[in-house]
Design a protein around this motif. Structure first.
Motif, PDB file in Angstrom:
ATOM      1  N   LYS A  96      -5.461 -14.263  14.183  1.00 20.79           N
ATOM      2  CA  LYS A  96      -5.088 -15.690  13.392  1.00 20.79           C
ATOM      3  C   LYS A  96      -5.795 -15.403  12.294  1.00 20.79           C
ATOM      4  O   LYS A  96      -5.446 -15.895  11.009  1.00 20.79           O
ATOM      5  N   ASP A  97      -7.215 -15.361  12.029  1.00 19.39           N
ATOM      6  CA  ASP A  97      -8.035 -15.337  11.072  1.00 19.39           C
ATOM      7  C   ASP A  97      -7.851 -14.066  10.228  1.00 19.39           C
ATOM      8  O   ASP A  97      -8.592 -14.065   9.242  1.00 19.39           O
ATOM      9  N   GLY A  98      -7.163 -13.056  10.490  1.00 19.36           N
ATOM     10  CA  GLY A  98      -6.804 -12.161   9.554  1.00 19.36           C
ATOM     11  C   GLY A  98      -7.922 -11.088   9.822  1.00 19.36           C
ATOM     12  O   GLY A  98      -7.959 -10.115   9.077  1.00 19.36           O
ATOM     13  N   ILE A  99      -8.851 -11.181  10.660  1.00 23.53           N
ATOM     14  CA  ILE A  99      -9.647 -10.131  11.032  1.00 23.53           C
ATOM     15  C   ILE A  99      -9.277  -8.699  11.545  1.00 23.53           C
ATOM     16  O   ILE A  99      -9.499  -7.874  11.299  1.00 23.53           O
ATOM     17  N   LEU A 100      -8.224  -8.896  12.559  1.00 22.37           N
ATOM     18  CA  LEU A 100      -7.550  -7.615  13.426  1.00 22.37           C
ATOM     19  C   LEU A 100      -6.073  -7.804  12.860  1.00 22.37           C
ATOM     20  O   LEU A 100      -5.507  -9.199  12.664  1.00 22.37           O
ATOM     21  N   SER A 101      -5.590  -6.685  12.250  1.00 23.84           N
ATOM     22  CA  SER A 101      -4.161  -6.629  11.957  1.00 23.84           C
ATOM     23  C   SER A 101      -3.314  -6.369  13.245  1.00 23.84           C
ATOM     24  O   SER A 101      -3.638  -6.427  14.398  1.00 23.84           O
ATOM     25  N   GLU A 102      -1.947  -6.643  12.717  1.00 22.81           N
ATOM     26  CA  GLU A 102      -1.080  -6.572  14.051  1.00 22.81           C
ATOM     27  C   GLU A 102      -1.080  -5.164  14.881  1.00 22.81           C
ATOM     28  O   GLU A 102      -1.125  -5.196  15.893  1.00 22.81           O
ATOM     29  N   ARG A 103      -1.295  -4.115  13.867  1.00 19.74           N
ATOM     30  CA  ARG A 103      -1.589  -2.902  14.272  1.00 19.74           C
ATOM     31  C   ARG A 103      -2.507  -2.691  15.432  1.00 19.74           C
ATOM     32  O   ARG A 103      -2.523  -2.057  16.365  1.00 19.74           O
ATOM     33  N   GLN A 104      -3.765  -3.298  14.847  1.00 20.18           N
ATOM     34  CA  GLN A 104      -4.880  -3.194  15.906  1.00 20.18           C
ATOM     35  C   GLN A 104      -4.854  -3.827  16.898  1.00 20.18           C
ATOM     36  O   GLN A 104      -5.308  -3.325  17.967  1.00 20.18           O
TER      37      GLN A 104
END
Length: 229
Positions: A96-104
């Motif tokens: 949600k915070d954009g720290i991890l991408s959808e791919r990750q």
């Protein structure tokens, strides 16, 4: 009358001498601005401004990312009670915070971490689990290399606020690999212990994925692309 003529002739003579040595042409050249120099200076100024703007955007991106990671660490790890049951919520927060991408997140899910899971089976904190295992190993197998692995894992857990650091991400990745090898060796353990070891391994994988060189590059590239438009 003769004096006036002599003065006029002297002035013309001085002017001819100056022309002969190029003095007048040099003065004219110096008086006239060089358009190529002005253009070069303008280009340099434009390049410096663009570079400064790009650096500012990059710095702002890193600063915002660091603030989000520190806030996450405060919410999940500050009290030392982070457990296996908290992993799904952690992954959801980081996505949600954009720290991890959808791919990750997809890669984590393939390794058994499901952000939608709400299983509360194991409530012992990972730090307490590590302490118990370290105590047991120090008594039964003080030279076991797994001790260093657990010490490094605890270091990662207690410094999650600095997870953006490449050094911490590298340590987490190293621990993740060592835990993977240990679990794959099928040591004797109860189901609860296995769940804890798996949870610790998954947490190390999450921590290694949070390194700035991992997930920030794609976001930073997008900012830089916008800056050049």
């Amino acid at each position: 009358m003769s004096s006036i003529l002599n003065t006029s002739n002297l002035n013309r003579s001085n002017s001819s001498i100056a022309d002969a040595y190029g003095l007048n042409s040099q003065k004219a050249s110096m008086a006239k601005a060089d358009p190529s120099t002005e253009k070069t200076s303008s280009q340099k100024g434009s390049t410096q401004t663009e570079s400064t703007g790009t650096d500012a955007i990059a710095l702002s991106s890193r600063a915002q990312r660091a603030q989000k990671i520190q806030a996450m660490s405060k919410d999940f790890f500050a009290n030392g009670q982070f457990s296996v049951a908290d992993i799904p919520a952690l992954v959801s927060r980081l996505q949600k915070d954009g720290i991890l991408s959808e791919r990750q997140v997809e890669r984590l899910s393939q390794n058994g971490i499901n952000p939608l899971t709400t299983d509360k089976t194991s409530t012992q904190s990972l730090q307490n689990f590590i302490d118990d295992e370290l105590k047991s190993l120090s008594e039964t197998s003080p030279n076991n290399p797994l001790i260093n692995t657990l010490v490094d894992a605890k270091h990662v857990l207690t410094n999650m606020g600095d997870a953006q650091s490449p050094l911490l991400a590298q340590k987490a990745a190293k621990v993740f690999g060592q835990l993977t090898d240990y679990i794959n060796s099928n040591p004797p353990m109860t189901d609860t212990q296995k769940q804890q070891w798996q949870g610790l391994k998954s947490t190390m994988q999450v921590a290694s994925s949070m390194g700035s060189q991992q997930s920030a590059l794609g976001q930073l590239s997008s900012y830089l692309a916008l800056a050049k438009r």
